[in-house]
Design a protein around this motif. Structure first.
Motif, PDB file in Angstrom:
ATOM      1  N   SER A 268      -0.026  -3.992  -3.527  1.00 38.97           N
ATOM      2  CA  SER A 268       0.115  -5.161  -2.664  1.00 38.97           C
ATOM      3  C   SER A 268      -0.621  -4.885  -1.361  1.00 38.97           C
ATOM      4  O   SER A 268      -0.620  -3.755  -0.861  1.00 38.97           O
ATOM      5  N   LYS A 269      -1.218  -5.921  -0.808  1.00 42.01           N
ATOM      6  CA  LYS A 269      -1.952  -5.782   0.450  1.00 42.01           C
ATOM      7  C   LYS A 269      -1.031  -6.044   1.624  1.00 42.01           C
ATOM      8  O   LYS A 269      -0.367  -7.073   1.694  1.00 42.01           O
ATOM      9  N   ALA A 270      -1.019  -5.117   2.574  1.00 43.25           N
ATOM     10  CA  ALA A 270      -0.269  -5.282   3.816  1.00 43.25           C
ATOM     11  C   ALA A 270      -1.251  -5.405   4.970  1.00 43.25           C
ATOM     12  O   ALA A 270      -2.289  -4.740   4.989  1.00 43.25           O
ATOM     13  N   VAL A 271      -0.927  -6.273   5.924  1.00 39.18           N
ATOM     14  CA  VAL A 271      -1.797  -6.513   7.069  1.00 39.18           C
ATOM     15  C   VAL A 271      -0.981  -6.403   8.348  1.00 39.18           C
ATOM     16  O   VAL A 271       0.130  -6.939   8.437  1.00 39.18           O
ATOM     17  N   ALA A 272      -1.521  -5.709   9.351  1.00 41.46           N
ATOM     18  CA  ALA A 272      -0.872  -5.572  10.648  1.00 41.46           C
ATOM     19  C   ALA A 272      -1.379  -6.655  11.596  1.00 41.46           C
ATOM     20  O   ALA A 272      -2.378  -7.334  11.328  1.00 41.46           O
ATOM     21  N   SER A 273      -0.723  -6.791  12.726  1.00 35.06           N
ATOM     22  CA  SER A 273      -1.080  -7.824  13.690  1.00 35.06           C
ATOM     23  C   SER A 273      -2.483  -7.625  14.258  1.00 35.06           C
ATOM     24  O   SER A 273      -3.122  -8.594  14.683  1.00 35.06           O
ATOM     25  N   ASP A 274      -2.981  -6.395  14.265  1.00 34.45           N
ATOM     26  CA  ASP A 274      -4.320  -6.135  14.795  1.00 34.45           C
ATOM     27  C   ASP A 274      -5.399  -6.133  13.718  1.00 34.45           C
ATOM     28  O   ASP A 274      -6.537  -5.774  13.972  1.00 34.45           O
ATOM     29  N   GLY A 275      -5.023  -6.510  12.495  1.00 31.98           N
ATOM     30  CA  GLY A 275      -5.996  -6.613  11.417  1.00 31.98           C
ATOM     31  C   GLY A 275      -6.100  -5.395  10.520  1.00 31.98           C
ATOM     32  O   GLY A 275      -6.819  -5.431   9.511  1.00 31.98           O
TER      33      GLY A 275
ATOM     34  N   GLY B 141      -0.560 -12.189  -0.137  1.00 31.14           N
ATOM     35  CA  GLY B 141      -0.887 -12.438  -1.533  1.00 31.14           C
ATOM     36  C   GLY B 141       0.031 -11.717  -2.503  1.00 31.14           C
ATOM     37  O   GLY B 141       0.969 -11.020  -2.117  1.00 31.14           O
ATOM     38  N   ALA B 142      -0.251 -11.901  -3.774  1.00 29.15           N
ATOM     39  CA  ALA B 142       0.554 -11.285  -4.833  1.00 29.15           C
ATOM     40  C   ALA B 142       0.083  -9.869  -5.114  1.00 29.15           C
ATOM     41  O   ALA B 142      -1.040  -9.492  -4.769  1.00 29.15           O
ATOM     42  N   SER B 143       0.941  -9.091  -5.737  1.00 26.80           N
ATOM     43  CA  SER B 143       0.543  -7.748  -6.153  1.00 26.80           C
ATOM     44  C   SER B 143      -0.402  -7.850  -7.346  1.00 26.80           C
ATOM     45  O   SER B 143      -0.437  -8.874  -8.041  1.00 26.80           O
ATOM     46  N   VAL B 144      -1.167  -6.799  -7.571  1.00 30.33           N
ATOM     47  CA  VAL B 144      -2.093  -6.776  -8.700  1.00 30.33           C
ATOM     48  C   VAL B 144      -1.876  -5.501  -9.501  1.00 30.33           C
ATOM     49  O   VAL B 144      -1.575  -4.446  -8.932  1.00 30.33           O
ATOM     50  N   PRO B 145      -1.996  -5.575 -10.822  1.00 29.51           N
ATOM     51  CA  PRO B 145      -1.948  -4.342 -11.610  1.00 29.51           C
ATOM     52  C   PRO B 145      -3.230  -3.552 -11.394  1.00 29.51           C
ATOM     53  O   PRO B 145      -4.322  -4.127 -11.351  1.00 29.51           O
TER      54      PRO B 145
ATOM     55  N   GLN C 292       8.707  -7.857  -4.314  1.00 33.14           N
ATOM     56  CA  GLN C 292       9.969  -7.675  -3.601  1.00 33.14           C
ATOM     57  C   GLN C 292      10.071  -6.279  -2.999  1.00 33.14           C
ATOM     58  O   GLN C 292      10.574  -6.105  -1.895  1.00 33.14           O
ATOM     59  N   ALA C 293       9.585  -5.270  -3.731  1.00 33.83           N
ATOM     60  CA  ALA C 293       9.596  -3.905  -3.192  1.00 33.83           C
ATOM     61  C   ALA C 293       8.691  -3.804  -1.976  1.00 33.83           C
ATOM     62  O   ALA C 293       9.029  -3.154  -0.981  1.00 33.83           O
ATOM     63  N   ALA C 294       7.524  -4.457  -2.041  1.00 30.24           N
ATOM     64  CA  ALA C 294       6.565  -4.382  -0.942  1.00 30.24           C
ATOM     65  C   ALA C 294       7.058  -5.089   0.311  1.00 30.24           C
ATOM     66  O   ALA C 294       6.755  -4.668   1.432  1.00 30.24           O
ATOM     67  N   SER C 295       7.807  -6.165   0.128  1.00 28.50           N
ATOM     68  CA  SER C 295       8.239  -6.964   1.278  1.00 28.50           C
ATOM     69  C   SER C 295       9.651  -6.639   1.743  1.00 28.50           C
ATOM     70  O   SER C 295      10.169  -7.307   2.641  1.00 28.50           O
TER      71      SER C 295
END
Length: 259
Positions: A99-106, A70-74, A38-41
């Protein structure tokens, strides 16, 4: 590489955009969330990510359209108690969640979240996706194992039972391609770091983590305060964060051992 660093207690509540200047007010004022995902999104985080991904004119901020994948990981780091030989100490302990974040350009980025009073907050953004990528690779390599990082040499491993297997080439150099036993791994890290733990003469001299300067292919430290927020985590306890918890961001051309 461009990165984000939380550099003091005053920045713990927000992401400090070193490359971009001051922290947006909406990010600084973001309330704590119920969990790391929730914090990441959160809208404030996504707005900050848009700025991060558009740094250096890589793409327009309005075109970044970041998403959390995807989900966050410890994220676990080598434990000083294990290095010290404390009976029953696990090889590593949780330092933060990623948590993994991805932009529109990859482009990819890793959001580091820690639990604070009232909930979870994002405290750092780092380029790349080491944390989630190695978590997935560790599960493929040794299902049910614990993935952890030895920050002094930027090596990633997976551990289960009496077995420690390498997940990247730094770990292969340390323990060999076939891995090692947990007992042998403990002997190695005790030899390497046992005299550098908190309270040692080495630590009192202020030589954090065994390095006075980063190797040329490593980045500046990404976190200086998140460990304290997370509860005296392993990186802080080993004295690595302040000057030399150097995190290498590999290019796609670097070779790693197959899963």
């Amino acid at each position: 590489m461009t990165h984000v660093r939380a550099a003091s207690a005053g920045l713990l509540a927000a992401v400090a955009l070193v490359a971009l200047g001051s922290v947006p007010a909406e990010a600084a004022d973001a309330p704590p969330a119920a969990g790391p995902e929730q914090a990441a999104s959160a809208p404030e985080t996504l707005d900050t990510l848009s700025r991060f991904f558009s740094r250096d004119g890589a793409l327009a901020r309005s075109a970044a359209r970041p998403r959390i994948e995807g989900a966050s990981v410890p994220v676990r780091v080598l434990s000083p108690d294990f290095v010290a030989g404390k009976a029953g100490a696990p090889v590593a302990r949780v330092e933060f969640h990623a948590s993994k974040a991805v932009a529109s350009d990859g482009q990819t980025a890793s959001l580091w979240t820690v639990r604070q009073a009232g909930g979870w907050r994002v405290v750092n953004i780092a380029t790349g996706d080491d944390e989630t990528r190695y978590a997935a690779k560790g599960e493929r390599t040794l299902p049910g194992g614990v993935v952890f990082r030895e920050p002094q040499i930027d090596a990633w491993y997976v551990h289960k039972g009496a077995k420690v297997l390498p997940l990247d080439e730094d770990a292969v150099r340390a323990v060999g391609g076939d891995g090692t036993s947990l007992a042998a791994y403990r002997e190695r890290v005790t030899r390497a770091y046992g005299d550098k733990l908190p309270g040692s003469g080495y630590a009192r001299k202020g030589a954090a983590g065994g390095y006075d300067a980063p190797p040329p292919d490593r980045e500046e430290p990404l976190v200086t305060a998140a460990s304290a927020t997370a509860g005296a985590g392993a990186v802080l306890a080993l004295g690595l964060v302040a000057t030399a918890a150097w995190r290498r961001r590999r290019t796609a051309s670097r070779q790693e051992p197959a899963a």
